[in-house]
Design an enzyme around this catalytic site. Structure first.
Site, PDB file in Angstrom:
ATOM      1  N   HIS A 127      -0.217  45.740  10.098  1.00  0.00           N
ATOM      2  CA  HIS A 127       0.049  46.956   9.332  1.00  0.00           C
ATOM      3  C   HIS A 127      -1.230  47.774   9.330  1.00  0.00           C
ATOM      4  O   HIS A 127      -2.307  47.236   9.093  1.00  0.00           O
ATOM      5  CB  HIS A 127       0.449  46.586   7.903  1.00  0.00           C
ATOM      6  N   ARG A 151       1.411  57.381   2.872  1.00  0.00           N
ATOM      7  CA  ARG A 151       1.450  58.421   3.903  1.00  0.00           C
ATOM      8  C   ARG A 151       2.743  59.215   3.838  1.00  0.00           C
ATOM      9  O   ARG A 151       2.741  60.425   4.019  1.00  0.00           O
ATOM     10  CB  ARG A 151       1.241  57.784   5.287  1.00  0.00           C
TER      11      ARG A 151
END
Ligand SMILES: Cc1cc2nc3c(=O)[nH]c(=O)nc-3n(C[C@H](O)[C@H](O)[C@H](O)COP(=O)(O)OP(=O)(O)OC[C@H]3O[C@@H](n4cnc5c(N)ncnc54)[C@H](O)[C@@H]3O)c2cc1C
Ligand code: SF4
Ligand code: SF4
Ligand code: FES
Ligand code: FES
Lengths: 283, 604, 278
Positions: free
Chosen positions: B237, B257
C-alpha cells in the site's frame, strides 16, 4: 538512553505477582511496544492480547498504572517514567494468564440482545435513512469492544454477584444503537429495566472516562435509555400520550414476546456459579 | 493416547473476518450446523481494521456507474490477469451484499436523499465506496458478528487450526486445532471446510497487518495439496505511516487521497504527475489545474494521478525516496491539511486524525503526514472455482484474502470488503450443499497423536533458537529481498535464506508451558510464514516481467505472453516442509467476447 | 431473509459454560492508581458541603431576603422565591396562609432541592464523593453490596422528569424576579448591581434547567427518527450542545444562587450599598 522499569503482572488462576523488567527507553514508543520487547527478549511466554496496534480492534486492554487503557494507544512519554510502570490485567474478568483475561462474560451478554428488526424495504429495493437520523447511532457503532468500560464499571468490578443481572455499559451502548436506529421495530425498554440491570448503573460515568473511542456512554446511551425506560414504566403522562397518539411502536408487553431469544435471563448465564443458582432457585 | 477434545459440525469455517462470518451465516441459513474458529476474539479479525470502504456499483452518487464499469476497473487494476468470472460475479453481486449489510443493521453514511453515500478511491472510475467515516471494516464485522451470533453459530475463539485432516479418499474432513488459552488440542470433524484466514503480511517487516496475518490458510491449503495462484503478487500500500518507528507500516487510508489529499516530495512538488503510466494516461489529469477541477467536475476533468492504482503509486513513492527527494524519515508527504478545512477532515477521517494525533503527534488538519509503502495485501491465494469458491481439493472451500484470482496482479481499494461478502456467501452456500451429501469421517488416534506430538516438539528442546528472533530476521529478509522491487539474484538469495530458516525452526525451543504461550504460538505460526514466503519467492522468480504488485528490476516491462499465464504453486508431501513445492505456468481462463468488448469501447 | 427467522434459530450444541466467578488477576488492592484520584471527590464533596451549609443557614434566617421599596429596590432572594406564605416580606401569592410561621423558604426550597437531588449530574457527584460508590474510576467501591437505583429509595430517581417540570416553572419564576428587579423606585425602570446579579441568576438557572437530560429526552431525544419531526429535531439539536455542559451549569447556577442570596442579604442588612446604574 535511560532505562525504564516495568512491573508486569505474571500469573494465572493459581495466583501471581508483579515482576520487574528493565528495558532501555526508546523514542516514540507506546506501552504495547515495550511489552512486546520484553516478550521478545526477556519473557517469551508473557501472555498479552493485541491485533491492530492502532486502537481499532480493542484487544490490548489492561490497567496501566491502575487506569484501564489500551496499551497500544498509551504513549510511554505520557507516563511518569521516573517511577516503575505497573501493568495489570483487567480486574473485572477472571484471569487466564498474565495480562490476558477471560472476557466471555461479554460474549454471553451479546447473545441476549434482541436483534435489529427492520421493516420491509422501499418499493425500489432500498432503505431510506437520513444522516441526521443515524448520527446518534453511528457514535455507538464506533465501539471497538475493548471492554474497558465493562472493566471499570464498579457494578461488576466490585460486586461479582451483579454479573448475573447486569449487561454493563458496552451493552447499554449496543441497546442504545438499536433503540435509536431509525428503522428498528423492536422495543427493548422493559427488557433493559427488568433483565439487563439498567437501574443498577448509578451514572457515575467511569465508563465514559475510559472509553478509548470517546463514546459518551453515560450521556448519550445510558441516560437516554433510562429516560426511555421511564417512558415505558414510571411516567403516567407518557403513557396517556401514547394511548391517545396510538403509537405504532409495540407496547412493552408485546415486546417480551417479540424478542423470544432474550427471555433467558442473565442470571442463567452463570452455569454452576453460586449466586446464579440462588437466583434460579428463587425463580 | 493423545489427549484432545472433539467436536462435530456439518461445516467448519476457519477464520472470523468478513469472509468467514459471511460464509458461516450463509451455511447456517442453509440449515446445517456451523462451527467457526478464529485465532483472536470474535470481532477482532483483520477486517475490523479496514478503513476506506466497500466497493459496489450502486450508482447512488453517479447514476452512470454500473457493474460493467466496476468490472472493467477491477480487471484493469488487476492488469487483466484476474479470473474474469470472479471479477464479473463480484461486480454484479456487490451492491446486493451491501444492501444486505444495511438490512442487518449497518449504518453507512448517507446521501442527501437518504441513500448510501459513496466515496472516491484509487482506480475506481466513479465514487463507488460505501463507507462509514473511515471505519468501514468495523461496521462490517460488527454487523456480521451480531448476525452470526444471533443465528446460532458456534464460535470457537482464540483457537488456532494447526492442520487439516483428510479422509481416506483425500477429501478434507476436519482439522486439528489448539486453544490458545490452555494449549489443549481439539479435533473438529466436519463435512466441509471453508478457509477464510486472511492475509500473509506478517512475514514482512513494514506491514499494515496484525499478528494474525501469518498466512495459515495459505499454508494449510498448500499442505493439503491445493493449487495456489498469483502468489507473487503482494500489494504494498503506498501510504503507511513511517514515523515513529513503533507504528511504522500502520495504514493511512486511501480515503485521504479520495477526499482531497495529495502527495508531495521534499520540494513540495506533486510528483505523481511524472509517473502516469501509458495504460492510464487517457483518463488521468496531466496538470494540477485539471486535477483540482476533478473533485467537483467528474465529466469535464480527468482524475488526479494521486488516485492511480496502488501499485503505481507505491512504485512512484519508492522511486522518489530512492532519488533522495523523500521526507526526513524516508517517506513522502501526504498533505490534506492545507487543502481541506479542519472540520471536513475530522468528519471524514476521524480515526486518521486520531491515529496521527495520538501516535505521531501530528495534527493532520494542519501538517502533512509522512507516508511510505507498507505490505498490505496478497492478491494470490488458493485457486478457486468462481461460482462455488471450491478449491482443487475436494471438501475444501476458500474465500476472502486467502483465495486468489479475483484481484489479479493488483487489488483496487475497497474491492476486498466486497470480495469478502460476495465470495464468503458463495463459499458458505456451496460448502453447506456439499456437506449435505456427506457423512463425517473418522480419524485414528495415531494420526492425531502424530500431529499433536509435532506441535509440541518445541517444548522438548532447550537452549535452541528463539522464535521471535527467527521471525524478526525473516521479516527483515523478506522486506529487503522480496519487497516492492525484486531481482533474480535477490530472489535466489531469499530461497537460500528460507531453507536456512526452516532448518533453524526445527531447533526452536520454548520457555514456559502450553498455557497461553505466545512464544510457542509464534513457533507454530512460523511454519505457515515460511511456507508462504517460499511460495511467494518461487512464483516471483518464475514471473520474469513487471506487472501490478510484482516488479522485477531485471524485467521492468510487462510481457504480453506472461500476461496470459498464472503461476501455479503445488506441493506434495508432509507438512510443514517435507515435500516438493513446484511452480507451473498455466493459461488463465479466457474472457468471453461480450466482456472483451467492454475494454474496446471508449468509456468516456 | 427476515429478522424473524433469525430469532427463531436455536444455538447449536456445545455451549461452553461460562464461569462468572473465577480468579481475578492483579493484586488485591483498592486501587493501583498512582495519581491523586481523591482530589476530585474531595473537591466535589467540599463544594457541595459549603453550599448545603450556607443554604440551610440562609433558609432558616427568615430575614434579610428581600430588598424592598424602603431601599428603592425590588430584589427577592432566589432561595425564598416564590414567596408563598402570608408572613413573606414580599408576597408572591399567599398560598400558604397565615398558619405558616417558619421561614417561607422551607416551603419552596424542596422543589429546586428535589431537582438537584435527582439530577443526573448531582447523582454522579454525590454517589462518588459522599457515598464512595465508586470514589473514583478504578478505585474500589466503599460498600460491600450494591443494588444501584433499583430499590427504594433510590428508585425514586426515576421521577426526575417531574422535578424537571417543576424546575422549569421555577426557572420561569426566577426570570420573573429578575424582570421585577428592574422596577424603578417611582414606578419607572431602573437597574442596580443587584438587578444584574438577579439577571445572571435567571439565565444560569434557565441554562441549567434547559440542559437537563430529561428535557433533552422529552423535547426530542425520545424519537426514533428525526427526519419526520423537524421542530423537535431542531430543539434536540440545540439542547444537545448545552447538555454537554450540564455539569458546568449545575455548578455555576448553584454557586450563583448562593451568591445572589448573600448579596441581597448584605444589602438588606445594610452592610453594603447596592450601586445603581440608572
Ligand atoms: C489497515 C487495513 C485497511 C484496509 N482497508 C480496506 C478497505 O478500506 N477496503 C477494503 O476493501 N479492504 C481493505 N483492507 C483489506 C481487507 O481488510 C482485508 O483484505 C480483509 O479484511 C480480509 O478479510 P478476511 O475475511 O479474508 O480475513 P481476516 O479479516 O484477516 O480474518 C482472518 C480470520 O482468520 C482467522 N485465522 C487465521 N488463521 C487461522 C488459523 N490458523 N486458525 C483459526 N483461525 C485463523 C483469524 O483469526 C481471523 O479471524 C484493509 C486492510 C488493512 C490491513
Ligand atoms: S456510568 Fe453506569 S455503566 Fe458507566 S461505569 Fe458508571 S455505573 Fe457503570
Ligand atoms: S463502549 Fe468504549 S470502552 Fe466500552 S467496549 Fe466500546 S469502545 Fe470500549
Ligand atoms: S491492539 Fe488493537 S486496540 Fe490495541
Ligand atoms: S437537572 Fe440535571 S439532569 Fe435534569
Amino acid at each position: 538512553m535511560s532505562e525504564i522499569i516495568m512491573r508486569l503482572w505474571r500469573g494465572d488462576a493459581n495466583g501471581g505477582s508483579f515482576q520487574e523488567y528493565r528495558v532501555p527507553a526508546q523514542e516514540g514508543e507506546v506501552v504495547l511496544d515495550v511489552v512486546h520487547r520484553i516478550q521478545a527478549t526477556q519473557a517469551g511466554d508473557l501472555a498479552v492480547r493485541w491485533n491492530c496496534k492502532a486502537g481499532k480492534c480493542g484487544s490490548c486492554s489492561a490497567e496501566v498504572n491502575g487506569k484501564p487503557r489500551l496499551m497500544c494507544m498509551t504513549r510511554m512519554a505520557e507516563l511518569p517514567l521516573d517511577q516503575p510502570i505497573t501493568i495489570a490485567p483487567m480486574r473485572t474478568f477472571p484471569i487466564m494468564k498474565d495480562l490476558v483475561t477471560d472476557v466471555r462474560f461479554n460474549f454471553e451478554v451479546a447473545k441476549r440482545v434482541p436483534p435489529f428488526a427492520p421493516p420491509p424495504r422501499q418499493p425500489d429495493g432500498t432503505y431510506r435513512m437520513f444522516q441526521e437520523d443515524i448520527d446518534r447511532a453511528q457514535e455507538f457503532h464506533k465501539c471497538i469492544e475493548c471492554f474497558l468500560c465493562q472493566d471499570v464499571c464498579h457494578v461488576i468490578r466490585d460486586h461479582e454477584e451483579n454479573k448475573a443481572r447486569y449487561a454493563g455499559p458496552r451493552f447499554f451502548v449496543r441497546f442504545a444503537e438499536l433503540e435509536m436506529h431509525p428503522l428498528d421495530t423492536n422495543d427493548r425498554r422493559l427488557l433493559l429495566k427488568e433483565r439487563m440491570g439498567l437501574g443498577m448503573c448509578n451514572i457515575t460515568k467511569c465508563c465514559t472516562e475510559v472509553c478509548p473511542e470517546e463514546i459518551h456512554i453515560t450521556d448519550n446511551a445510558i441516560i437516554p435509555l433510562k429516560e426511555r425506560a421511564v417512558d415505558a414504566t414510571y411516567d403516567p403522562l407518557a403513557f396517556i400520550i401514547r394511548k391517545i397518539a396510538r403509537r405504532k411502536r409495540p407496547l412493552p408487553a408485546e415486546e417480551a414476546q417479540a424478542s423470544a431469544i432474550v427471555t433467558t435471563p442473565l442470571s442463567e448465564l452463570a452455569d454452576g456459579h453460586g449466586d446464579a443458582k440462588k437466583a434460579k432457585a428463587k425463580a | 493416547m493423545a489427549d484432545y477434545e472433539q467436536r462435530d459440525y456439518d461445516v467448519l469455517v476457519i477464520g472470523a473476518g468478513g469472509a468467514g462470518l459471511r460464509a458461516a451465516i450463509e451455511a447456517r441459513t442453509e440449515g446445517v450446523s456451523v462451527g467457526l474458529v478464529c485465532k483472536s476474539l470474535l470481532g477482532k479479525a483483520h477486517t475490523v481494521m479496514a478503513e476506506g470502504g466497500i466497493a459496489a456499483a450502486m450508482g447512488n452518487v453517479y447514476p452512470e456507474d454500473n457493474w460493467k464499469v466496476h468490472f472493467r476497473d477491477t480487471m484493469r487494476g488487476g492488469k487483466m490477469i484476474n479470473n474474469w468470472r470472479m471479477a464479473q460475479l463480484h461486480a454484479q453481486e456487490a451492491p446486493d451484499r451491501v444492501m444486505e449489510l444495511e438490512e442487518w443493521g449497518a449504518l453507512f453514511d448517507r446521501t442527501a436523499d437518504g441513500r448510501i453515500l459513496q466515496r472516491d478511491f484509487g482506480g475506481h472510475r466513479y465514487a463507488r465506496l460505501a463507507h462509514v467515516g473511515d471505519r468501514t471494516g468495523l461496521e462490517m464485522i460488527r454487523t456480521l458478528q451480531h448476525r452470526a451470533v444471533q443465528s446460532g453459530i458456534d464460535v470457537m475463539m482464540e483457537c488456532k487450526v494447526y492442520r487439516l485432516l483428510k479422509d481416506d479418499d483425500g477429501t478434507v474432513s476436519g482439522a486439528v486445532a489448539y486453544w490458545r488459552e490452555s494449549g489443549r488440542f481439539i479435533v473438529i470433524r466436519s463435512k466441509a471446510v471453508v478457509l477464510a484466514t486472511g492475509g500473509v503480511g506478517k512475514s514482512w517487516k513494514i506491514t499494515s497487518n496484525s499478528w494474525e496475518s501469518t498466512g495459515d490458510g495459505h499454508a494449510l491449503a498448500i499442505w493439503a495439496g491445493a493449487d495456489m495462484i498469483d502468489m507473487e503478487f503482494v500489494q504494498f500500500h503506498p501510504t503507511g505511516m513511517v514515523w515513529p518507528p513503533s507504528v511504522r507500516g500502520l495504514l493511512v487510508t486511501e480515503g485521504v487521497r479520495g477526499d482531497g489529499g495529495v502527495l508531495r516530495n521534499r520540494d513540495g512538488k506533486r510528483f505523481m504527475f511524472d509517473y502516469i503510466p501509458p495504460m492510464f494516461a487517457a483518463e488521468t489529469a496531466d496538470t494540477e489545474e485539471e486535477a483540482e477541477r476533478w473533485y467537483t467536475d467528474r465529466q469535464g476533468a480527468r482524475r488526479p494521478p494521486d488516485l492511480l492504482p496502488r501499485d503505481e503509486v507505491a512504485r512512484a513513492i519508492n522511486a522518489e525516496v530512492k532519488a533522495g527527494r523523500g521526507s526526513p524519515h524516508g517517506g513522502v508527504f501526504l498533505d490534506i491539511g492545507s487543502r481541506r478545512s479542519a472540520d471536513y477532515i475530522k468528519r471524514r477521517l476521524p480515526s486518521m486524525y486520531k491515529q496521527f494525533k495520538e501516535l505521531a503527534d501530528v495534527d493532520i488538519t494542519v501538517d502533512p503526514m509522512e507516508v511510505g509503502p507498507t505490505c498490505h495485501y496478497i492478491m494470490g491465494g488458493v485457486r478457486v472455482d468462481a461460482e462455488t469458491a471450491a478449491t482443487t481439493v475436494p471438501g475444501l472451500f476458500a474465500a476472502g484474502e486467502v483465495a486468489g484470482g479475483m484481484h489479479g496482479a493488483n487489488r483496487l481499494g475497497g474491492n476486498s470488503l466486497s470480495d469478502l461478502v460476495v465470495f464468503g456467501r458463495r463459499a458458505g452456500l456451496a460448502a453447506a450443499n456439499y456437506a449435505k451429501q456427506r457423512n463425517l469421517a473418522t480419524f485414528s488416534d495415531k494420526l492425531i497423536e502424530e500431529i499433536t506430538t509435532a506441535a509440541l516438539s518445541p517444548f522438548s528442546s532447550e537452549g535452541g533458537e528463539n522464535p521471535y528472533t527467527i521471525h524478526a530476521e525473516l521479516q527483515d529478509m523478506m522486506q529487503s529481498l522480496v519487497g516492492i522491487i525484486r531481482t533474480h539474484d535477490e530472489l535466489v538469495q531469499a530461497e537460500e535464506h528460507l531453507a536456512r530458516f526452516k532448518e533453524r525452526l526445527g531447533r526452536v525451543s520454548i520457555e514456559g508451558n502450553r498455557q497461553f504461550n505466545p512464544g510457542w504460538h509464534m513457533a507454530l505460526d512460523l511454519e505457515s510464514m515460511l511456507t508462504v514466503s517460499t511460495a511467494v519467492t518461487m512464483a516471483a522468480l518464475e514471473r520474469k516481467e513487471s506487472r501490478g504488485g510484482h516488479t522485477r528490476d531485471d524485467y521492468p516491462q510487462p510481457d504480453p505472453e506472461l500476461g496470459k499465464l498464472n503461476m501455479v504453486i503445488r506441493f506434495s508431501g508432509e507438512p510443514p516442509f517435507r515435500g516438493e513445492m513446484s511452480v507451473t505456468p498455466e493459461p488463465i481462463p479466457e474472457m468471453p467476447d461480450e466482456l472483451k468488448a467492454l475494454f474496446e469501447e471508449q468509456q468516456h | 431473509m427476515s429478522a424473524q427467522s433469525v430469532t427463531a434459530a436455536q444455538p447449536a450444541g456445545h455451549e461452553t459454560p461460562v464461569i462468572l466467578g473465577g480468579v481475578r488477576g492483579g493484586p488485591n488492592k483498592k486501587t493501583l492508581r498512582t495519581d491523586r484520584w481523591w482530589l476530585q471527590p474531595l473537591a466535589t464533596a467540599s463544594g457541595l458541603l459549603v453550599f448545603v451549609v450556607y443554604a440551610t443557614w440562609a433558609a432558616f434566617q427568615n430575614a434579610n431576603y428581600y430588598v424592598g421599596p424602603a431601599m428603592h429596590r425590588d430584589y427577592l432572594s432566589p432561595l425564598y422565591s416564590p414567596c408563598l406564605a402570608q408572613n413573606c416580606k414580599y408576597v408572591w401569592g399567599p398560598v400558604l396562609g397565615s398558619w405558616w410561621s417558619i421561614s417561607p423558604a422551607i416551603a419552596v426550597l424542596i422543589f429546586p432541592l428535589g431537582l438537584r437531588l435527582t439530577c443526573y449530574y448531582y447523582r454522579k457527584a454525590y454517589y462518588r464523593s459522599y457515598w464512595g460508590s465508586p470514589p473514583a474510576c478504578a478505585v474500589a467501591d466503599a460498600h460491600r453490596s450494591y443494588t444501584g437505583e433499583t430499590r427504594f429509595p433510590l428508585i425514586l430517581q426515576n421521577a426526575h422528569r417531574w422535578f424537571f417540570y417543576i424546575g422549569a416553572i421555577f426557572a420561569g419564576i426566577n426570570i420573573f424576579d429578575a424582570v421585577a428587579a428592574f422596577r424603578g423606585f417611582s414606578g419607572g425602570i431602573g437597574m442596580g448591581l443587584g438587578t444584574l446579579i438577579l439577571c445572571i441568576n435567571g439565565v444560569l438557572l434557565s441554562l441549567y434547567t434547559i440542559s437537563c437530560h430529561s428535557c433533552r429526552h422529552l423535547l426530542g431525544g425520545q424519537l426514533r427518527s428525526f427526519h419526520t419531526h423537524r421542530i423537535r429535531y431542531w430543539l434536540w439539536d440545540k439542547i444537545t450542545p448545552l447538555n454537554k455542559h450540564h455539569m458546568l451549569f449545575a455548578w455555576l447556577s448553584l454557586f450563583w444562587v448562593a451568591f445572589t442570596d448573600l448579596y441581597i442579604r448584605l444589602v438588606a442588612a445594610g452592610w453594603i450599598h447596592d450601586p445603581r446604574f440608572f
